[in-house]
Design an enzyme around this catalytic site. Structure first.
Site, mmCIF file in Angstrom:
data_model
loop_
_atom_site.group_PDB
_atom_site.id
_atom_site.type_symbol
_atom_site.label_atom_id
_atom_site.label_comp_id
_atom_site.label_asym_id
_atom_site.label_seq_id
_atom_site.Cartn_x
_atom_site.Cartn_y
_atom_site.Cartn_z
ATOM 1 C CG ASP A 112 -2.011 -1.024 1.172
ATOM 2 O OD1 ASP A 112 -2.466 -1.343 0.061
ATOM 3 O OD2 ASP A 112 -2.431 -1.501 2.238
ATOM 4 C CG ASP A 128 -6.699 -1.410 -1.702
ATOM 5 O OD1 ASP A 128 -6.918 -2.626 -1.833
ATOM 6 O OD2 ASP A 128 -5.784 -0.956 -0.989
#
Length: 154
Positions: A112, A128
């Site tokens: 991330d 995402d």
């Protein structure tokens, strides 16, 4: 399938390429930002889900992602009534789920890097974005199709 395949391929390739670039930096590294007090690009290795849920459930979440991907692929392949909106939404969810599953199975964590700084929100990635936007598009398209079919039936 004419819309699903190219969107899914491009999105998963974009996701994996961007995450590979960010993964060259150690976890916790701020690569860029903050930008305008909104977001910074900070590398995080996520072994769970959003907001720390299901911490260290990497394999289970990877399997769950693949199951959702298989279900969406089956829907698009078998549905004779799927609209372009449904195919687009399903492709984004499929690509995002696949991108994060690849990370989970090959790295043991999801990379991330998009870190909002103006709000308490989890760090996230391109996959995402695909999953979130894809679900919204998919369900909006389902709703619109159902509404249209109901109006035509009257």
């Amino acid at each position: 399938m004419a819309l699903f395949v190219p969107v899914a391929v491009v999105w998963v390739m974009l996701d994996l390429a961007v995450k590979a670039w960010f993964n060259q930096f150690p976890a916790g590294t701020v690569v860029v930002g903050p930008l305008a007090g909104l977001v910074r690009f900070r590398v995080a290795h996520n072994t769970g889900g959003a907001w720390g849920m299901f911490g260290d459930a990497t394999i289970v979440l990877g399997v769950l992602s693949l199951a959702v991907c298989a279900g969406l692929l089956g829907y698009v392949l078998l549905s004779r009534r799927a609209t372009a909106g449904e195919a687009l939404g399903a492709a984004l969810v499929f690509a995002g789920g696949l991108g994060n599953a690849v990370d989970r199975f090959t790295l043991g964590y999801v990379v991330d890097f998009i870190d909002p700084v103006f709000i308490d929100f989890p760090t996230f990635n391109v996959a995402d974005i695909g999953v979130t936007c894809g679900f919204v598009i998919f369900f909006a398209a389902l709703f619109l199709r159902a509404h249209r079919e109901e109006a035509e039936a009257r």
